[in-house]
Design an enzyme around this catalytic site. Structure first.
Site, short mmCIF file in Angstrom:
data_model
loop_
_atom_site.label_atom_id
_atom_site.label_comp_id
_atom_site.label_asym_id
_atom_site.label_seq_id
_atom_site.Cartn_x
_atom_site.Cartn_y
_atom_site.Cartn_z
N PHE A 9 -50.89 23.21 23.43
CA PHE A 9 -51.05 22.04 23.61
C PHE A 9 -50.82 21.66 24.72
O PHE A 9 -51.23 21.29 26.19
CB PHE A 9 -51.17 20.66 22.30
CG PHE A 9 -52.07 19.33 23.17
CD1 PHE A 9 -53.44 19.73 22.80
CD2 PHE A 9 -51.15 19.03 23.53
CE1 PHE A 9 -54.00 18.36 22.94
CE2 PHE A 9 -52.45 17.19 23.83
CZ PHE A 9 -53.69 17.61 23.98
N CYS A 57 -49.37 30.64 20.68
CA CYS A 57 -49.27 30.59 19.21
C CYS A 57 -50.35 29.41 17.86
O CYS A 57 -48.51 28.89 18.37
CB CYS A 57 -48.22 32.11 18.93
SG CYS A 57 -48.81 32.19 17.36
N VAL A 58 -50.72 29.91 18.56
CA VAL A 58 -51.51 28.40 17.35
C VAL A 58 -52.39 29.29 15.30
O VAL A 58 -53.03 30.39 15.70
CB VAL A 58 -52.60 27.98 17.86
CG1 VAL A 58 -53.12 27.12 16.62
CG2 VAL A 58 -52.44 27.07 19.22
N ILE A 59 -50.99 29.37 14.32
CA ILE A 59 -51.83 29.84 13.66
C ILE A 59 -52.54 28.85 12.19
O ILE A 59 -51.95 27.83 12.26
CB ILE A 59 -50.57 29.99 12.96
CG1 ILE A 59 -50.18 31.33 13.53
CG2 ILE A 59 -50.93 31.11 11.99
CD1 ILE A 59 -47.98 31.80 13.39
N GLU A 64 -53.43 24.88 6.89
CA GLU A 64 -54.65 24.26 6.07
C GLU A 64 -55.59 22.43 5.93
O GLU A 64 -56.49 22.09 5.59
CB GLU A 64 -53.58 23.19 4.52
CG GLU A 64 -53.42 24.45 3.65
CD GLU A 64 -51.93 24.32 3.16
OE1 GLU A 64 -51.58 22.71 1.98
OE2 GLU A 64 -51.76 24.70 2.41
N THR A 65 -55.38 22.30 7.55
CA THR A 65 -56.18 21.22 7.74
C THR A 65 -56.62 21.74 9.27
O THR A 65 -56.90 23.17 9.52
CB THR A 65 -54.79 20.34 8.03
OG1 THR A 65 -54.11 20.37 9.40
CG2 THR A 65 -53.79 19.52 7.27
N HIS A 116 -56.22 20.81 12.82
CA HIS A 116 -55.77 20.45 13.82
C HIS A 116 -55.55 21.91 14.35
O HIS A 116 -55.79 21.89 15.54
CB HIS A 116 -53.98 20.58 12.71
CG HIS A 116 -53.35 20.56 13.99
ND1 HIS A 116 -53.42 19.39 14.56
CD2 HIS A 116 -52.06 21.35 14.63
CE1 HIS A 116 -51.97 19.53 15.83
NE2 HIS A 116 -51.21 20.37 15.78
N ARG A 171 -50.49 41.39 16.74
CA ARG A 171 -50.51 41.15 18.60
C ARG A 171 -49.41 40.50 19.48
O ARG A 171 -49.80 40.58 20.84
CB ARG A 171 -51.24 39.94 18.29
CG ARG A 171 -52.66 40.91 17.46
CD ARG A 171 -53.88 39.40 16.86
NE ARG A 171 -55.02 40.06 16.56
CZ ARG A 171 -55.24 40.58 15.00
NH1 ARG A 171 -53.52 40.52 14.73
NH2 ARG A 171 -55.91 40.85 14.59
#
Length: 165
Positions: free
Chosen positions: A66, A90-92, A95-96, A98, A137
């Site tokens: 962010f 890196c954004v993985i 469960e939400t 977000h 990646r």
């Protein structure tokens, strides 16, 4: 896009300009450090391999993806001679929702900084469903998105300079 048939680090079908005349900024997220450090190494090594001088590469870390937008803006504001900025993160998926908010905000933010400063700001952020996809990646079987981001930065810096001439 990386698939089983595509390696992110295969640049055999493209010409990469000499990067010696350019100055680069790299902003890398600390969150998911195992992945982002690999992305950083890929980007840095690709810049150097293609002629960028180490003293012309300015690297800074930010807490998470962010904050890449703020980091890129601060970098361009304080180092106006940069030819391009590479944002690595890196954004993985969790469960939400977000994940969706962060990915959307970073993609839009990076674009807005590029427009504001009329400089290439490169989106080198992995947005994966799981850790294994990120590993694949960031130097794994699909190459390294950091390499791709560095080559994109070189090509865009060269385009910007060509159009200014």
């Amino acid at each position: 896009m990386a698939t089983q048939l595509k390696n992110l680090s295969d640049f055999s079908a493209t010409e990469i300009p000499d990067a010696a005349a350019y100055t680069f900024g790299i902003v890398v997220a600390e969150w998911n450090a195992e992945i982002t450090n690999a992305l950083y190494e890929g980007a840095y090594q690709s810049l150097v391999k293609n002629g960028a001088l180490p003293e012309n590469i300015f690297s800074y870390s930010v807490p998470g993806s962010f904050e890449l937008t703020s980091g890129a803006e601060l970098l361009l504001k304080n180092k106006p001679n940069l030819d391009a900025v590479i944002c690595l993160g890196c954004v993985i998926q969790g469960e939400t929702r977000h994940f969706d908010f962060i990915c959307d905000a970073v993609a839009n933010g990076v674009s807005n900084v590029a427009i504001k400063y009329s400089k290439p700001v490169i989106f080198g952020v992995l947005t994966t469903d799981n850790q294994q996809q990120a590993i694949d990646r960031a130097g794994g079987k699909h190459g390294n998105k950091g390499d791709e981001a560095a080559v994109t930065a070189i090509k865009m810096a060269d385009l910007a300079r060509t159009l200014q001439a």
